[in-house]
Design a protein around this motif. Structure first.
Motif, PDB file in Angstrom:
ATOM      1  N   GLN A 143      38.794  77.492   4.269  1.00  0.00           N
ATOM      2  CA  GLN A 143      39.223  78.754   5.099  1.00  0.00           C
ATOM      3  C   GLN A 143      40.989  77.984   4.830  1.00  0.00           C
ATOM      4  O   GLN A 143      41.409  76.651   4.268  1.00  0.00           O
ATOM      5  N   PRO A 144      42.241  78.780   4.386  1.00  0.00           N
ATOM      6  CA  PRO A 144      43.055  78.447   4.924  1.00  0.00           C
ATOM      7  C   PRO A 144      44.049  77.248   5.299  1.00  0.00           C
ATOM      8  O   PRO A 144      43.572  78.217   6.516  1.00  0.00           O
ATOM      9  N   TYR A 145      44.509  77.187   5.120  1.00  0.00           N
ATOM     10  CA  TYR A 145      45.394  75.431   6.066  1.00  0.00           C
ATOM     11  C   TYR A 145      46.435  76.887   6.970  1.00  0.00           C
ATOM     12  O   TYR A 145      47.114  76.747   7.502  1.00  0.00           O
ATOM     13  N   VAL A 146      47.077  77.680   5.768  1.00  0.00           N
ATOM     14  CA  VAL A 146      48.000  78.439   6.392  1.00  0.00           C
ATOM     15  C   VAL A 146      48.211  79.480   5.438  1.00  0.00           C
ATOM     16  O   VAL A 146      47.679  79.721   4.038  1.00  0.00           O
ATOM     17  N   LEU A 147      48.769  81.190   5.987  1.00  0.00           N
ATOM     18  CA  LEU A 147      48.494  82.442   5.109  1.00  0.00           C
ATOM     19  C   LEU A 147      49.580  82.288   4.033  1.00  0.00           C
ATOM     20  O   LEU A 147      49.402  83.171   2.966  1.00  0.00           O
ATOM     21  N   ALA A 148      50.809  81.912   4.072  1.00  0.00           N
ATOM     22  CA  ALA A 148      52.087  82.127   3.494  1.00  0.00           C
ATOM     23  C   ALA A 148      52.766  80.904   3.781  1.00  0.00           C
ATOM     24  O   ALA A 148      53.121  80.745   4.824  1.00  0.00           O
ATOM     25  N   PRO A 149      53.848  79.763   2.808  1.00  0.00           N
ATOM     26  CA  PRO A 149      54.799  79.502   3.775  1.00  0.00           C
ATOM     27  C   PRO A 149      56.166  80.477   3.870  1.00  0.00           C
ATOM     28  O   PRO A 149      55.812  81.296   3.450  1.00  0.00           O
ATOM     29  N   GLY A 150      56.883  79.726   4.775  1.00  0.00           N
ATOM     30  CA  GLY A 150      58.158  80.187   5.881  1.00  0.00           C
ATOM     31  C   GLY A 150      58.701  79.409   6.244  1.00  0.00           C
ATOM     32  O   GLY A 150      59.299  79.422   7.290  1.00  0.00           O
ATOM     33  N   PRO A 151      59.443  78.947   5.365  1.00  0.00           N
ATOM     34  CA  PRO A 151      60.659  78.143   5.576  1.00  0.00           C
ATOM     35  C   PRO A 151      62.146  78.733   5.903  1.00  0.00           C
ATOM     36  O   PRO A 151      62.760  77.713   6.308  1.00  0.00           O
ATOM     37  N   GLU A 152      61.799  80.090   5.969  1.00  0.00           N
ATOM     38  CA  GLU A 152      63.523  80.697   6.408  1.00  0.00           C
ATOM     39  C   GLU A 152      63.536  80.760   7.634  1.00  0.00           C
ATOM     40  O   GLU A 152      65.227  80.414   8.153  1.00  0.00           O
TER      41      GLU A 152
END
Length: 342
Positions: free
Chosen positions: A315-324
């Motif tokens: 399974q994915p650890y996170v769906l998308a990175p989001g540093p914003e």
């Protein structure tokens, strides 16, 4: 106005706090100039700070309480001070807050009340209710706030489909005082399914000759050694191997962001939660406490887990990175932003 990051790193405690603080600095450097406060920086750390384009503020060696007063005298009320380390307790934070600067803490221990305006913890499953925080403190919690360097964020991938594992990458930190690298290399090399092993260490690692002697005992296997790999090289190494064996630290998160199969575990208490979480959520394969696995059992255990990793979807650890949002939260802390409740 400055963003001043305070963390330490050496051959005893490793470089994890320094690396993730520099990753955060890279994310928010557009907000204000970045400085880095540290005691006794080695030549390798000085070079790391130079490459990260942060200004060094070298601190004298002194007890924690005295350091807090010293550092408070160096900062201005307009500065934002970012603390990443397990010695920066409530008293330390309060000394700096009395100076009037804003405080950010990277806190994955939750061991004492926090004086921070912003609390960051990229561990999964953590909520604000778990902290003893100021009434108006803000939080950036969870994997979407993973403090990774830019090459890992831009190379983000969802988990790759299961596939045979013939090339394994070992990474137990730059120093590895427990010598887990040697134990795991000794267990991996006899495995028939493993043809190649990559070994990553840092400048503080003193046992490379012993590892090379161990590799020489298995001439049929290709063993490559890498030291002080920069972030782009780390991305390439992770992408070039079928699986990664590492502790539940930043290297685990980096590997998961690249979609890799990972065998992990913990050897210090603050890694236990992440190791258990990725196992429970089928994101990686945990061996549990790495200190308690008997040497005679490690080879069979690794063979079994690598076989599972070659066939079991992840399974994915996170769906998308989001540093914003991290950058937005730092902008809020500056005097030109919304008023901060004292």
């Amino acid at each position: 106005m400055r963003l001043i990051f305070r963390a330490d790193g050496n051959s005893t405690i490793g470089l994890g706090h320094v690396v993730r603080s520099l990753a955060l600095a890279d994310m928010v450097r557009a907000v204000a100039p970045c400085w880095f406060a540290i005691q006794n920086p080695s030549a390798a750390i000085r070079e790391l700070l130079h490459q990260a384009q942060v200004t060094l503020l070298e601190l004298p060696t002194q007890p924690t309480a005295e350091e807090a007063a010293y550092l408070a005298a160096q900062v201005q009320p307009d500065d934002v001070l970012v603390l990443d380390g397990y010695a920066f307790d409530t008293a330390y934070q309060a000394t700096l807050r009395h100076r009037g600067c804003r405080l950010v803490v990277i806190d994955d221990l939750r061991a004492w009340p926090s004086e921070a305006d912003l609390i960051i913890n990229h561990s999964p499953g953590v909520t604000p209710a778990m902290y003893q925080a100021r009434p108006h403190a803000r939080f950036c919690l969870g994997p979407e706030y993973s403090l990774l360097r830019a090459p890992f964020l831009t190379s983000f991938r969802l988990p790759a489909p299961p596939a045979p594992i013939a090339k394994v990458l070992l990474c137990f930190g730059g120093a590895d005082p427990q010598q887990l690298t040697r134990r795991f290399l000794a267990a991996l090399l006899p495995l028939e399914s493993v043809r190649e092993v990559g070994v990553i260490t840092g400048s503080a690692f003193p046992y490379t000759p012993q590892l090379q002697e161990l590799a020489a005992q298995h001439p049929a296997k290709r063993v490559a050694f890498y030291q002080n790999a920069a972030a782009p090289e780390m991305v390439a190494l992770l992408q070039g191997h079928d699986a990664v064996v590492c502790p539940a630290s930043t290297i685990l998160i980096e590997s998961l962001f690249l979609g890799k199969a990972v065998v992990t575990g913990y050897y210090v208490e603050n890694q236990r939660h992440l190791a258990a979480y990725v196992q429970e959520h089928e994101q990686a394969f945990s061996l549990g406490d790495l200190n308690t696995i008997a040497a005679d059992d490690l080879q069979a255990t690794l063979a079994q887990v690598l076989q599972r990793a070659a066939h079991q979807p992840r399974q994915p650890y996170v769906l998308a990175p989001g540093p914003e949002r991290l950058q937005a939260e730092f902008r809020r802390l500056l005097p030109a932003g919304p008023e901060i409740v004292p």
